[in-house]
Design an enzyme around this catalytic site. Structure first.
Site, PDB file in Angstrom:
ATOM      1  N   ARG A  98     103.902  52.271  25.417  1.00 16.54           N
ATOM      2  CA  ARG A  98     103.643  50.859  25.154  1.00 16.54           C
ATOM      3  C   ARG A  98     103.969  50.395  26.623  1.00 16.54           C
ATOM      4  NH1 ARG A  98     107.995  47.881  21.967  1.00 16.54           N
ATOM      5  NH2 ARG A  98     106.502  47.492  20.255  1.00 16.54           N
TER       6      ARG A  98
ATOM      7  N   ASP B  51     112.254  50.987  22.532  1.00 12.89           N
ATOM      8  CA  ASP B  51     112.280  49.850  23.523  1.00 12.89           C
ATOM      9  C   ASP B  51     112.819  50.437  24.784  1.00 12.89           C
ATOM     10  OD1 ASP B  51     111.254  47.917  22.059  1.00 12.89           O
ATOM     11  OD2 ASP B  51     112.996  46.514  22.234  1.00 12.89           O
TER      12      ASP B  51
HETATM   13  C1  LIG Z   1     105.788  43.963  21.876  1.00  9.37           C
HETATM   14  C2  LIG Z   1     106.735  43.781  22.867  1.00  9.37           C
HETATM   15  C3  LIG Z   1     107.556  44.748  23.111  1.00  9.37           C
HETATM   16  C4  LIG Z   1     108.471  44.684  24.372  1.00  9.37           C
HETATM   17  N1  LIG Z   1     109.297  45.622  24.449  1.00  9.37           N
HETATM   18  C5  LIG Z   1     110.119  45.839  25.795  1.00  9.37           C
HETATM   19  C6  LIG Z   1     110.958  46.540  26.156  1.00  9.37           C
HETATM   20  O1  LIG Z   1     111.161  47.597  25.425  1.00  9.37           O
HETATM   21  N2  LIG Z   1     111.690  46.421  27.312  1.00  9.37           N
HETATM   22  C7  LIG Z   1     111.560  45.228  28.256  1.00  9.37           C
HETATM   23  O2  LIG Z   1     111.789  45.463  29.411  1.00  9.37           O
HETATM   24  N3  LIG Z   1     110.634  44.479  27.882  1.00  9.37           N
HETATM   25  C8  LIG Z   1     109.985  44.458  26.695  1.00  9.37           C
HETATM   26  N4  LIG Z   1     108.985  43.351  26.410  1.00  9.37           N
HETATM   27  C9  LIG Z   1     109.073  42.241  27.385  1.00  9.37           C
HETATM   28  C10 LIG Z   1     108.154  42.449  28.452  1.00  9.37           C
HETATM   29  O3  LIG Z   1     108.745  43.136  29.417  1.00  9.37           O
HETATM   30  C11 LIG Z   1     107.955  40.925  29.037  1.00  9.37           C
HETATM   31  O4  LIG Z   1     109.172  40.549  29.686  1.00  9.37           O
HETATM   32  C12 LIG Z   1     107.242  39.754  28.337  1.00  9.37           C
HETATM   33  O5  LIG Z   1     106.356  40.498  27.489  1.00  9.37           O
HETATM   34  C13 LIG Z   1     106.664  38.960  29.220  1.00  9.37           C
HETATM   35  O6  LIG Z   1     105.700  39.081  29.764  1.00  9.37           O
HETATM   36  P1  LIG Z   1     104.045  38.909  29.590  1.00  9.37           P
HETATM   37  O7  LIG Z   1     103.428  40.377  29.825  1.00  9.37           O
HETATM   38  O8  LIG Z   1     103.875  38.266  28.366  1.00  9.37           O
HETATM   39  O9  LIG Z   1     103.614  38.128  30.760  1.00  9.37           O
HETATM   40  P2  LIG Z   1     103.962  36.739  31.717  1.00  9.37           P
HETATM   41  O10 LIG Z   1     103.292  36.758  32.915  1.00  9.37           O
HETATM   42  O11 LIG Z   1     105.576  36.839  31.480  1.00  9.37           O
HETATM   43  O12 LIG Z   1     103.652  35.883  30.570  1.00  9.37           O
HETATM   44  C14 LIG Z   1     101.849  35.601  30.400  1.00  9.37           C
HETATM   45  C15 LIG Z   1     101.680  34.306  29.745  1.00  9.37           C
HETATM   46  O13 LIG Z   1     102.175  34.493  28.300  1.00  9.37           O
HETATM   47  C16 LIG Z   1     102.893  33.496  27.889  1.00  9.37           C
HETATM   48  N5  LIG Z   1     104.265  34.223  27.433  1.00  9.37           N
HETATM   49  C17 LIG Z   1     104.935  35.005  28.056  1.00  9.37           C
HETATM   50  N6  LIG Z   1     106.044  35.068  27.752  1.00  9.37           N
HETATM   51  C18 LIG Z   1     106.198  34.139  26.802  1.00  9.37           C
HETATM   52  C19 LIG Z   1     107.458  33.821  26.049  1.00  9.37           C
HETATM   53  N7  LIG Z   1     108.399  34.537  25.981  1.00  9.37           N
HETATM   54  N8  LIG Z   1     107.529  32.609  25.239  1.00  9.37           N
HETATM   55  C20 LIG Z   1     106.298  32.114  25.306  1.00  9.37           C
HETATM   56  N9  LIG Z   1     105.217  32.369  26.090  1.00  9.37           N
HETATM   57  C21 LIG Z   1     105.315  33.319  26.507  1.00  9.37           C
HETATM   58  C22 LIG Z   1     102.751  32.313  28.904  1.00  9.37           C
HETATM   59  O14 LIG Z   1     101.515  31.710  28.725  1.00  9.37           O
HETATM   60  C23 LIG Z   1     102.751  33.134  30.245  1.00  9.37           C
HETATM   61  O15 LIG Z   1     102.204  32.404  30.974  1.00  9.37           O
HETATM   62  C24 LIG Z   1     108.212  43.529  25.278  1.00  9.37           C
HETATM   63  C25 LIG Z   1     107.242  42.466  25.109  1.00  9.37           C
HETATM   64  C26 LIG Z   1     106.365  42.694  24.100  1.00  9.37           C
HETATM   65  C27 LIG Z   1     105.289  41.737  23.764  1.00  9.37           C
END
Ligand SMILES: Cc1cc2nc3c(=O)[nH]c(=O)nc-3n(C[C@H](O)[C@H](O)[C@H](O)COP(=O)(O)OP(=O)(O)OC[C@H]3O[C@@H](n4cnc5c(N)ncnc54)[C@H](O)[C@@H]3O)c2cc1C
Length: 202
Positions: free
Chosen positions: A79, A29
């Protein structure tokens, strides 16, 4: 890593030893920007010894596209995530539009130049772009989502032949992890509540 790089490396080596015995892929991460350089250094140090290792890179950081080009040149496995930490505008894109644009550009680089990567997002717009890119550039990649989020999307993508990984928080540090997810999105309190109740029913 907050203790020091040496301790982090030593701990990580133990994880890698164990993972290699079980043939498990390990993802590192990415935390906030103060740790970006040392996390990438750690990745390079370990990747030369264990290839089934990937690193998360954040689309909200301005440096990330360059980091990704370097990592891809070295065969690194990435990732791509939007980024979960609040960062300074000097080093980070602040609007959703800018972050999404950078995510898309990075994704294009991955499809064109990388061999194995993860698209970690719940954003349908970006997922659809990835689906389109995969038709032009058939690469080994997977969609990665958090368990319990956008579950309706997952069977659909599987039916289309894509690989989906569900990210499951595990271990004694579940509370700080869940608080971070809550900070991202208040609605997650319902998710957290229901999984807490379910875990106490068992
Ligand atoms: C497998 C994985 C590993 C990750 N590892 C890291 C990491 O190492 N470092 C880091 O900084 N971040 C990490 N993240 C978090 C990432 O950076 C984002 O903060 C998070 O994924 C929300 O962004 P999004 O791309 O889903 O888009 P967004 O624009 O935030 O969301 C798009 C849509 O998805 C849905 N959604 C998104 N998030 C949520 C939620 N939490 N609960 C409910 N619905 C939601 C909603 O419908 C939203 O409108 C990780 C995420 C995933 C999925």
């Amino acid at each position: 890593m907050s203790i020091n790089q040496k301790t982090c490396l030593a701990n990580f080596e133990r994880l890698i030893d164990s993972a290699s015995k079980s043939h498990v892929f390990v993802w590192i991460d990415m935390e906030s920007s103060e740790h970006t350089d040392e996390t990438i250094e750690l990745y390079y140090a370990l990747f030369s010894r264990y290839e089934r290792l990937g690193i998360a890179i954040q689309a909200n950081l301005k440096r990330s596209h360059e980091d990704i080009q370097d990592l891809v040149r070295h065969g690194g496995k990435i990732r791509i995530v939007k980024g979960a930490y609040r960062e300074n505008s000097k080093i980070a894109f602040k609007t959703r539009k800018e972050v999404d644009e950078n995510y898309l550009n990075i994704m294009k680089t991955l499809f064109k130049d990388a061999n194995e990567f993860g698209i970690a997002t719940h954003d349908s717009k970006l997922i659809n772009h990835a689906v389109e890119l995969s038709k032009k550039y058939p690469k080994k990649f997977e969609f990665q989502l958090l368990k319990g989020i956008r579950d309706e999307l997952k069977p659909d993508l599987v039916k289309q032949g894509f690989i989906i990984s569900d990210y499951i928080p595990y271990g004694t540090n579940w509370l700080p992890y869940s608080i971070r997810r809550l900070r991202e999105r208040k609605r997650n309190i319902l998710l957290l509540g229901s999984s807490f109740i379910q875990s106490h029913k068992v």
